[in-house]
Design an enzyme around this catalytic site. Structure first.
Site, mmCIF file in Angstrom:
data_model
loop_
_atom_site.group_PDB
_atom_site.id
_atom_site.type_symbol
_atom_site.label_atom_id
_atom_site.label_comp_id
_atom_site.label_asym_id
_atom_site.label_seq_id
_atom_site.Cartn_x
_atom_site.Cartn_y
_atom_site.Cartn_z
ATOM 1 C CE LYS A 51 -4.054 -2.161 2.158
ATOM 2 N NZ LYS A 51 -5.174 -1.936 3.112
ATOM 3 C CE1 TYR B 90 -9.448 -3.171 -0.093
ATOM 4 C CE2 TYR B 90 -8.694 -1.166 -1.172
ATOM 5 C CZ TYR B 90 -8.445 -2.290 -0.396
ATOM 6 O OH TYR B 90 -7.170 -2.525 0.077
ATOM 7 C CG ASN C 40 -3.907 -2.204 6.546
ATOM 8 O OD1 ASN C 40 -3.763 -1.806 5.383
ATOM 9 N ND2 ASN C 40 -4.793 -3.115 6.880
ATOM 10 C CG HIS D 2 -5.516 -6.304 -0.055
ATOM 11 N ND1 HIS D 2 -6.698 -6.338 0.641
ATOM 12 C CD2 HIS D 2 -5.651 -7.180 -1.091
ATOM 13 C CE1 HIS D 2 -7.521 -7.196 0.034
ATOM 14 N NE2 HIS D 2 -6.903 -7.709 -1.015
ATOM 15 C CD GLU E 271 -8.777 -9.422 -3.446
ATOM 16 O OE1 GLU E 271 -9.601 -9.120 -2.562
ATOM 17 O OE2 GLU E 271 -7.594 -9.759 -3.201
HETATM 18 P P1 CMP Z 1 -7.618 -4.549 3.343
HETATM 19 O O1 CMP Z 1 -7.168 -5.932 3.617
HETATM 20 O O2 CMP Z 1 -6.935 -3.836 2.223
HETATM 21 O O3 CMP Z 1 -9.182 -4.580 3.044
HETATM 22 C C1 CMP Z 1 -10.029 -3.485 3.333
HETATM 23 C C2 CMP Z 1 -9.331 -2.393 4.092
HETATM 24 O O4 CMP Z 1 -10.177 -1.463 4.735
HETATM 25 C C3 CMP Z 1 -8.526 -3.004 5.203
HETATM 26 O O5 CMP Z 1 -7.406 -3.671 4.674
HETATM 27 C C4 CMP Z 1 -8.224 -1.767 6.063
HETATM 28 O O6 CMP Z 1 -7.045 -1.098 5.612
HETATM 29 C C5 CMP Z 1 -9.426 -0.845 5.780
HETATM 30 N N1 CMP Z 1 -10.271 -0.630 6.945
HETATM 31 C C6 CMP Z 1 -10.488 0.546 7.557
HETATM 32 N N2 CMP Z 1 -11.334 0.394 8.585
HETATM 33 C C7 CMP Z 1 -11.665 -0.912 8.643
HETATM 34 C C8 CMP Z 1 -12.504 -1.696 9.500
HETATM 35 N N3 CMP Z 1 -13.171 -1.160 10.517
HETATM 36 N N4 CMP Z 1 -12.579 -3.036 9.264
HETATM 37 C C9 CMP Z 1 -11.916 -3.605 8.229
HETATM 38 N N5 CMP Z 1 -11.110 -2.907 7.380
HETATM 39 C C10 CMP Z 1 -10.978 -1.572 7.591
#
Ligand code: CMP
Length: 141
Positions: free
Chosen positions: A10, A50, A113, A116, A127
């Site tokens: 990311k 997403y 974070n 992914h 994906e």
């Molecule tokens: P990712 O695995 O990329 O999939 C969806 C993303 O939404 C997740 O990582 C997080 O970075 C983001 N996100 C933000 N808030 C939340 C939440 N409350 N629960 C899950 N994903 C979240």
């Protein structure tokens, strides 16, 4: 069984110059990179990726973050690649991620974070096809 999973490094991790360190974790765990590219996602491309989260309150921030800078999108191949990648990443929320995982070491917040990874064979298939055509994937045996 041998699987493929879609991995994204990311914008936060790219901005930290941590691409190589994160790739090393995948390679050291026996996962092989069989496709990779750097992209700056458009709003449309991020929203489509997403789409399952489009009604969640965090969706606008998620799309805003994922379009804030370049990402690496890639396909990892290996034994149980989907769960192996999720084990390397750690929990979505870095505050809950086990020590030594990518998110524990590189992530700032639940949005920023670092990485992914696909969460199931069905999402991996969708994906991977969302970012790569078949001729962009290079099986390595
Ligand atoms: P990712 O695995 O990329 O999939 C969806 C993303 O939404 C997740 O990582 C997080 O970075 C983001 N996100 C933000 N808030 C939340 C939440 N409350 N629960 C899950 N994903 C979240």
């Amino acid at each position: 069984a041998t699987e493929r999973t879609l991995s994204i490094i990311k914008p936060d991790a790219v901005a930290k110059n941590a691409i190589g360190e994160i790739e090393s974790r995948f390679e050291n765990a026996g996962l092989k990179i069989v496709a990779a590219k750097m992209l700056h996602l458009s709003q449309e491309k991020a929203e489509g990726f997403y789409a399952e989260h489009k009604d969640r309150p965090f969706f606008p921030d998620l799309v805003g973050f994922m379009t804030s800078g370049p990402v690496i999108v890639q396909v990892l191949e290996g034994d149980n690649a989907i769960s192996a990648n999720r084990d390397l990443m750690g929990a979505t929320n870095p505050k809950e991620a086990d020590p030594g995982t990518i998110r524990a070491d590189y992530a700032q917040s639940i949005d920023a974070n670092a990485v992914h990874g696909s969460d199931s064979p069905e999402s991996a298939e969708r994906e991977i096809a969302y970012f790569f055509s078949d001729d962009e994937i290079c099986p390595r045996g």
